[in-house]
Design an enzyme around this catalytic site. Structure first.
Site, PDB file in Angstrom:
ATOM      1  N   LYS A  11       0.822  -1.212   0.000  1.00 44.44           N
ATOM      2  CA  LYS A  11       0.000   0.000   0.000  1.00 44.44           C
ATOM      3  C   LYS A  11       0.863   1.273   0.000  1.00 44.44           C
ATOM      4  O   LYS A  11       2.071   1.218   0.290  1.00 44.44           O
ATOM      5  CB  LYS A  11      -0.923  -0.032   1.225  1.00 44.44           C
ATOM      6  N   TYR A  51     -12.393  -2.004  -3.061  1.00 44.00           N
ATOM      7  CA  TYR A  51     -12.915  -2.110  -1.686  1.00 44.00           C
ATOM      8  C   TYR A  51     -14.440  -1.932  -1.632  1.00 44.00           C
ATOM      9  O   TYR A  51     -14.970  -1.520  -0.597  1.00 44.00           O
ATOM     10  CB  TYR A  51     -12.223  -1.077  -0.793  1.00 44.00           C
ATOM     11  N   PHE A  59     -15.269   4.320   7.338  1.00 41.99           N
ATOM     12  CA  PHE A  59     -13.893   4.646   6.925  1.00 41.99           C
ATOM     13  C   PHE A  59     -13.672   4.556   5.417  1.00 41.99           C
ATOM     14  O   PHE A  59     -12.566   4.765   4.936  1.00 41.99           O
ATOM     15  CB  PHE A  59     -12.894   3.736   7.656  1.00 41.99           C
ATOM     16  N   ARG A  87      -2.230 -14.523   5.205  1.00 36.81           N
ATOM     17  CA  ARG A  87      -2.886 -13.752   6.268  1.00 36.81           C
ATOM     18  C   ARG A  87      -2.072 -13.865   7.568  1.00 36.81           C
ATOM     19  O   ARG A  87      -1.947 -12.904   8.325  1.00 36.81           O
ATOM     20  CB  ARG A  87      -4.326 -14.224   6.492  1.00 36.81           C
ATOM     21  N   THR A  93      -5.309  -6.773  11.010  1.00 36.13           N
ATOM     22  CA  THR A  93      -5.575  -5.498  10.307  1.00 36.13           C
ATOM     23  C   THR A  93      -4.981  -4.322  11.073  1.00 36.13           C
ATOM     24  O   THR A  93      -4.358  -3.429  10.484  1.00 36.13           O
ATOM     25  CB  THR A  93      -7.109  -5.294  10.166  1.00 36.13           C
ATOM     26  N   ARG A 104       2.726  -6.489   9.125  1.00 39.65           N
ATOM     27  CA  ARG A 104       2.053  -5.292   9.646  1.00 39.65           C
ATOM     28  C   ARG A 104       2.668  -4.838  10.972  1.00 39.65           C
ATOM     29  O   ARG A 104       2.785  -3.632  11.232  1.00 39.65           O
ATOM     30  CB  ARG A 104       0.559  -5.548   9.769  1.00 39.65           C
ATOM     31  N   ASN A 114      -1.865   0.381   6.843  1.00 40.47           N
ATOM     32  CA  ASN A 114      -1.340  -0.872   7.385  1.00 40.47           C
ATOM     33  C   ASN A 114      -0.481  -1.675   6.398  1.00 40.47           C
ATOM     34  O   ASN A 114      -0.406  -2.900   6.475  1.00 40.47           O
ATOM     35  CB  ASN A 114      -2.465  -1.719   7.993  1.00 40.47           C
ATOM     36  N   HIS A 117      -2.043  -5.524   1.806  1.00 39.38           N
ATOM     37  CA  HIS A 117      -3.329  -6.229   1.693  1.00 39.38           C
ATOM     38  C   HIS A 117      -3.074  -7.717   1.488  1.00 39.38           C
ATOM     39  O   HIS A 117      -2.077  -8.101   0.889  1.00 39.38           O
ATOM     40  CB  HIS A 117      -4.095  -5.680   0.477  1.00 39.38           C
TER      41      HIS A 117
HETATM   42  P1  GDP Z   1      -7.923  -6.590   5.995  1.00 40.65           P
HETATM   43  O1  GDP Z   1      -8.598  -7.757   5.302  1.00 40.65           O
HETATM   44  O2  GDP Z   1      -7.086  -7.006   7.166  1.00 40.65           O
HETATM   45  O3  GDP Z   1      -7.159  -5.677   5.033  1.00 40.65           O
HETATM   46  O4  GDP Z   1      -9.082  -5.694   6.635  1.00 40.65           O
HETATM   47  P2  GDP Z   1     -10.522  -5.235   6.103  1.00 40.65           P
HETATM   48  O5  GDP Z   1     -10.919  -5.979   4.865  1.00 40.65           O
HETATM   49  O6  GDP Z   1     -11.454  -5.289   7.267  1.00 40.65           O
HETATM   50  O7  GDP Z   1     -10.320  -3.681   5.760  1.00 40.65           O
HETATM   51  C1  GDP Z   1      -9.755  -3.274   4.536  1.00 40.65           C
HETATM   52  C2  GDP Z   1      -8.804  -2.137   4.797  1.00 40.65           C
HETATM   53  O8  GDP Z   1      -9.545  -1.005   5.268  1.00 40.65           O
HETATM   54  C3  GDP Z   1      -7.779  -2.393   5.908  1.00 40.65           C
HETATM   55  O9  GDP Z   1      -6.660  -3.134   5.477  1.00 40.65           O
HETATM   56  C4  GDP Z   1      -7.419  -0.980   6.323  1.00 40.65           C
HETATM   57  O10 GDP Z   1      -6.513  -0.361   5.395  1.00 40.65           O
HETATM   58  C5  GDP Z   1      -8.777  -0.286   6.236  1.00 40.65           C
HETATM   59  N1  GDP Z   1      -9.519  -0.329   7.511  1.00 40.65           N
HETATM   60  C6  GDP Z   1     -10.079  -1.415   8.099  1.00 40.65           C
HETATM   61  N2  GDP Z   1     -10.700  -1.093   9.256  1.00 40.65           N
HETATM   62  C7  GDP Z   1     -10.537   0.250   9.397  1.00 40.65           C
HETATM   63  C8  GDP Z   1     -10.965   1.204  10.387  1.00 40.65           C
HETATM   64  O11 GDP Z   1     -11.633   0.860  11.376  1.00 40.65           O
HETATM   65  N3  GDP Z   1     -10.597   2.504  10.185  1.00 40.65           N
HETATM   66  C9  GDP Z   1      -9.887   2.911   9.093  1.00 40.65           C
HETATM   67  N4  GDP Z   1      -9.572   4.211   8.952  1.00 40.65           N
HETATM   68  N5  GDP Z   1      -9.470   2.047   8.138  1.00 40.65           N
HETATM   69  C10 GDP Z   1      -9.783   0.731   8.289  1.00 40.65           C
END
Ligand code: GDP
Length: 139
Positions: A11, A51, A59, A87, A93, A104, A114, A117
């Site tokens: 990212k 996304y 968010f 993962r 995350t 991470r 973070n 992905h």
């Molecule tokens: P991942 O599968 O671990 O990447 O997590 P998710 O699919 O839940 O979220 C996608 C991406 O959205 C994450 O990798 C973060 O970059 C962002 N993200 C997730 N949760 C949050 C949050 O609570 N706040 C903010 N600002 N960004 C978030």
């Protein structure tokens, strides 16, 4: 049966800090092979489409802004049990909750910025791989 490919994206926070090389080395050392890789600058539509599942989340706009703020490096990675193993390699995350030694934990700044992905299912891995690469590039 578990699939053998996953889709990752380094990212903009990580590319911006010059961490791409270290992260790619970490991935290779863990036994993943890179099947496809490129550097892309996503526009809002491309990042929002990637996304789309999160579009109702509070968010979402911030996430799209972040993902369009600099270059990203999507890669298709190959290994047995690729999705689950990757993962594990990247960690939770939220880097504050990620295990020691995960990508991470080592390189991420925050739950949003973070670093990396990783697909969360075999079905999404294929769909996400095709979001950035053609069949010929993947297989
Ligand atoms: P991942 O599968 O671990 O990447 O997590 P998710 O699919 O839940 O979220 C996608 C991406 O959205 C994450 O990798 C973060 O970059 C962002 N993200 C997730 N949760 C949050 C949050 O609570 N706040 C903010 N600002 N960004 C978030």
């Amino acid at each position: 049966m578990n699939g053998n490919i996953t889709l990752t994206i380094i990212k903009p926070d990580a590319t911006g800090k010059g961490l791409a090389g270290k992260i790619i080395d970490h991935i290779l050392q863990a036994g993943f092979r890179i099947k496809a890789m490129k550097m892309v600058y996503m526009d809002e539509r491309t990042a929002g489409g990637f996304y789309a599942v999160h579009r109702e989340r509070p968010f979402f706009q911030d996430l799209v802004k972040f993902m369009t703020s600099g270059p990203c490096i999507p890669m298709v990675l190959e290994k047995d049990d690729a999705v689950a193993d990757f993962r594990k390699l990247i960690g939770a995350t939220n880097p504050a909750q990620a295990e020691e030694g995960t990508i991470r934990k080592l390189y991420a700044e925050s739950i949003e910025r973070n670093a990396i992905h990783g697909s969360d299912s075999d079905e999404n891995a294929l769909r996400e791989a095709h979001y950035f690469f053609s069949d010929m590039e993947i297989f």
